[in-house]
Enzyme design. Structure first.
Site, PDB file in Angstrom:
ATOM      1  N   HIS A 146      14.667  23.254  29.899  1.00  0.00           N
ATOM      2  CA  HIS A 146      13.295  23.127  29.421  1.00  0.00           C
ATOM      3  C   HIS A 146      13.150  23.894  28.125  1.00  0.00           C
ATOM      4  CE1 HIS A 146       8.929  23.160  29.285  1.00  0.00           C
ATOM      5  NE2 HIS A 146       9.018  22.104  30.075  1.00  0.00           N
TER       6      HIS A 146
ATOM      7  N   ASP B 137      10.948  17.549  36.882  1.00  0.00           N
ATOM      8  CA  ASP B 137      11.435  16.200  37.187  1.00  0.00           C
ATOM      9  C   ASP B 137      12.590  16.188  38.185  1.00  0.00           C
ATOM     10  OD1 ASP B 137       9.636  14.938  35.451  1.00  0.00           O
ATOM     11  OD2 ASP B 137      10.895  15.393  33.724  1.00  0.00           O
TER      12      ASP B 137
HETATM   13  N1  CMC Z   1      22.517  19.332  30.683  1.00  0.00           N
HETATM   14  C1  CMC Z   1      23.507  19.900  29.954  1.00  0.00           C
HETATM   15  N2  CMC Z   1      23.302  20.676  28.874  1.00  0.00           N
HETATM   16  C2  CMC Z   1      22.035  20.899  28.510  1.00  0.00           C
HETATM   17  C3  CMC Z   1      20.938  20.361  29.223  1.00  0.00           C
HETATM   18  C4  CMC Z   1      21.232  19.549  30.337  1.00  0.00           C
HETATM   19  N3  CMC Z   1      20.222  19.016  31.056  1.00  0.00           N
HETATM   20  N4  CMC Z   1      19.788  20.745  28.632  1.00  0.00           N
HETATM   21  C5  CMC Z   1      20.140  21.504  27.588  1.00  0.00           C
HETATM   22  N5  CMC Z   1      21.490  21.613  27.511  1.00  0.00           N
HETATM   23  C6  CMC Z   1      22.259  22.422  26.541  1.00  0.00           C
HETATM   24  C7  CMC Z   1      22.305  21.761  25.182  1.00  0.00           C
HETATM   25  O1  CMC Z   1      23.435  20.923  25.057  1.00  0.00           O
HETATM   26  C8  CMC Z   1      22.367  22.965  24.266  1.00  0.00           C
HETATM   27  O2  CMC Z   1      23.675  23.471  24.336  1.00  0.00           O
HETATM   28  P1  CMC Z   1      24.341  24.186  23.030  1.00  0.00           P
HETATM   29  O3  CMC Z   1      23.519  25.419  22.790  1.00  0.00           O
HETATM   30  O4  CMC Z   1      25.730  24.475  23.426  1.00  0.00           O
HETATM   31  O5  CMC Z   1      24.237  23.182  21.910  1.00  0.00           O
HETATM   32  C9  CMC Z   1      21.468  23.983  24.968  1.00  0.00           C
HETATM   33  O6  CMC Z   1      21.538  23.632  26.368  1.00  0.00           O
HETATM   34  C10 CMC Z   1      20.013  23.974  24.506  1.00  0.00           C
HETATM   35  O7  CMC Z   1      19.530  22.637  24.657  1.00  0.00           O
HETATM   36  P2  CMC Z   1      18.550  21.917  23.643  1.00  0.00           P
HETATM   37  O8  CMC Z   1      18.747  20.456  23.732  1.00  0.00           O
HETATM   38  O9  CMC Z   1      18.669  22.551  22.292  1.00  0.00           O
HETATM   39  O10 CMC Z   1      17.164  22.355  24.266  1.00  0.00           O
HETATM   40  P3  CMC Z   1      15.750  21.711  23.952  1.00  0.00           P
HETATM   41  O11 CMC Z   1      14.768  22.765  24.200  1.00  0.00           O
HETATM   42  O12 CMC Z   1      15.751  21.070  22.610  1.00  0.00           O
HETATM   43  O13 CMC Z   1      15.624  20.534  25.034  1.00  0.00           O
HETATM   44  C11 CMC Z   1      15.295  19.429  27.101  1.00  0.00           C
HETATM   45  C12 CMC Z   1      14.966  20.671  26.246  1.00  0.00           C
HETATM   46  C13 CMC Z   1      14.396  19.457  28.327  1.00  0.00           C
HETATM   47  C14 CMC Z   1      14.981  18.158  26.305  1.00  0.00           C
HETATM   48  C15 CMC Z   1      16.788  19.476  27.511  1.00  0.00           C
HETATM   49  O14 CMC Z   1      17.025  20.605  28.320  1.00  0.00           O
HETATM   50  C16 CMC Z   1      17.235  18.213  28.229  1.00  0.00           C
HETATM   51  O15 CMC Z   1      17.648  17.252  27.572  1.00  0.00           O
HETATM   52  N6  CMC Z   1      17.148  18.171  29.598  1.00  0.00           N
HETATM   53  C17 CMC Z   1      17.447  16.959  30.337  1.00  0.00           C
HETATM   54  C18 CMC Z   1      16.264  16.011  30.308  1.00  0.00           C
HETATM   55  C19 CMC Z   1      15.132  16.504  31.177  1.00  0.00           C
HETATM   56  O16 CMC Z   1      15.307  16.914  32.319  1.00  0.00           O
HETATM   57  N7  CMC Z   1      13.891  16.410  30.624  1.00  0.00           N
HETATM   58  C20 CMC Z   1      12.673  16.811  31.331  1.00  0.00           C
HETATM   59  C21 CMC Z   1      12.044  18.013  30.715  1.00  0.00           C
HETATM   60  S1  CMC Z   1      10.806  18.821  31.730  1.00  0.00           S
HETATM   61  C22 CMC Z   1       9.504  17.759  31.963  1.00  0.00           C
HETATM   62  C23 CMC Z   1       9.071  16.963  30.795  1.00  0.00           C
HETATM   63  O17 CMC Z   1       8.854  17.450  29.702  1.00  0.00           O
HETATM   64  O18 CMC Z   1       8.948  15.766  30.979  1.00  0.00           O
END
Ligand code: CMC
Length: 429
Positions: free
Chosen positions: A305, A363
């Site tokens: 998140h 989720d």
């Molecule tokens: N699985 C594997 N690696 C992950 C995941 C994941 N679910 N989420 C983040 N990471 C890693 C990402 O690769 C990055 O690694 P590194 O620092 O080595 O490059 C690090 O963690 C930080 O991730 P980010 O993408 O920069 O984080 P963000 O704040 O931009 O994205 C997020 C947040 C929720 C989009 C992301 O965690 C994600 O894609 N999660 C899976 C999709 C998901 O469950 N979404 C629902 C979010 S909560 C409810 C809503 O908003 O709808």
């Protein structure tokens, strides 16, 4: 509090400091460009507040969420969804009389104009319900042209009630169309959620009564989704609203934003991922390995998140409720829940997830309950939309009522080609 000072070259800017109720401190950078010639860059707006807001607070470090000061744990346990919708709209919990009047007025707007049926029928039966819901929400503006002025409070209030009343009907009709069943009309003597379940699951040939266990579970889930600070879809609603576009168009933009797999679309993806793991024999290890592999775009859906760097409080509540709801519905063993628990355990003891503070989000467990209730997977994100709707509307109203609001118009750092002369087509190689 003292101003923050930025020096750049021989120029200096004193930035006004804005204090939040929950302790964060913000600097207002709006004069930075004129005073010292600097703009700011903040990918994904991770550290940028567009404005002040009083609707909800997301405390990422402690894992706290409250709506207008009321903790989500208490609301999920005690409040009805319409009570929360009222709180978000008007800022205070309703008295019994206010709540009854609100429920009554919502129930009077549940019908859709009969010609809207043609809209549903223009879609292929396989259409995703999020696309249909967004289109139908946009279309509402064409039926209520008298209530579109964003500065007419009475018009906004009636449009807000229409949206909250009609969204379950639009949602259920998109489902009925996809399964080739007749549309069911709202029954206004039922409560908001019993009526929604009736619209979704009853057929004209059979009597239908919603199971109180299901109504309670759905109520809890929708309350948990009702608002969440400046998330992607809420920001989309506010951005569109900042141009003074009408509330229906603004909310339709939010529905589109929510449909993405990184946002609300994740609840559908989680369930599909759990099904895939079960279909592959239930071993979570290869999926965890893929999620860690930087060459593989696969992510563990339902994990991570932007704001929560501790447990998502909504996920905690849903996880606790999942067992009880499944028990109450007579489901002794759900292989998907078993895999979800395993996946969480493996991920939370793995350095990759621990270092990045990746915990299950809202989720991760919600789909298990939606599925147990009988909702098909494609409907999960639409359920999120019904839940988030009161928050979108409250945030839109807050923005439009704020005299300091300006049209959202982010700047950019241009990195394209330098200026160059036009080349006539005969001279291009
Ligand atoms: N699985 C594997 N690696 C992950 C995941 C994941 N679910 N989420 C983040 N990471 C890693 C990402 O690769 C990055 O690694 P590194 O620092 O080595 O490059 C690090 O963690 C930080 O991730 P980010 O993408 O920069 O984080 P963000 O704040 O931009 O994205 C997020 C947040 C929720 C989009 C992301 O965690 C994600 O894609 N999660 C899976 C999709 C998901 O469950 N979404 C629902 C979010 S909560 C409810 C809503 O908003 O709808």
């Amino acid at each position: 509090m003292a101003d923050a000072v930025i020096r750049f070259g021989d120029k200096e800017s004193r930035l006004e400091v804005v204090q939040s109720v929950e302790g964060q401190v913000a600097v207002d950078i709006s004069r930075l460009r004129t005073e010292v010639g600097l703009t700011t860059i903040d990918r994904g707006f991770a550290n940028t507040a567009e404005s002040e807001s009083s609707v909800s607070y997301v405390g990422g470090e402690e894992g706290v969420l409250h709506y207008r000061g009321y903790l989500i744990e208490e609301l999920a346990e005690h409040a009805s969804f319409l009570e929360v919708a009222y709180l978000l709209q008007y800022g205070e919990l309703p008295t019994r009389t206010e709540l009854e009047a609100y429920q009554e007025s919502i129930s009077l707007h549940t019908l859709l104009r009969e010609d809207m049926k043609h809209l549903f029928e223009a879609f292929p039966h396989t259409a995703h319900p999020m696309q249909i819901l967004a289109s139908a929400t946009s279309a509402l503006a064409t039926y209520y042209p008298d209530a579109l002025d964003p500065h007419d409070e009475e018009a906004v209030d009636i449009s807000a009630r229409r949206l909250i009343a009609k969204t379950p009907t639009m949602t259920a009709w998109s489902y009925k169309y996809s399964v080739h069943q007749p549309y069911i009309y709202p029954q206004n003597d039922l409560g908001y959620l019993s009526n929604f379940l009736h619209l979704m699951f009853s057929v004209p040939a059979e009597p239908y009564t919603a199971d109180p266990v299901v109504v309670r579970a759905l109520n809890m889930l929708l309350v948990l989704h009702a608002d969440h600070g400046q998330n992607c879809s809420t920001s989309a609603v506010r951005l569109v609203g900042s141009s003074q576009a009408n509330i229906f168009s603004s909310v339709a933009a939010g529905i589109h934003a929510l449909s993405g797999p990184l946002h609300g679309g994740a609840n559908q993806e989680v369930l599909e991922m759990l099904e895939e793991i079960v279909a592959h024999g239930g071993d979570v290890a290869p999926f965890v390995a893929r999620a860690k592999d930087k060459e593989d775009p696969f992510r563990l859906m339902g994990f991570g998140h932007r704001v929560y760097k501790n447990f998502d409080p909504r996920a905690k509540i849903i996880k606790r409720a999942a067992d009880d709801v499944l028990d109450a519905l007579g489901i002794d063993d759900d292989p998907l829940l078993d895999v979800a628990l395993q996946l969480e355990e493996v991920a939370l003891s793995d350095d990759y997830f621990v270092e990045r503070k990746l915990y299950p989000n809202v989720d991760f467990y919600s789909g298990i309950i939606y599925r147990a209730i009988g909702f098909p997977t494609e409907m999960f994100t639409v359920l999120f939309a019904i839940g988030r709707l009161p928050g979108w509307i409250a945030q839109w109203r807050e923005l439009l009522a704020d005299p300091t609001t300006r049209i959202f118009r982010p700047t950019q750092v241009y990195v394209g080609p330098e200026r160059r002369p036009y080349v006539p087509i005969e001279q291009r190689s």
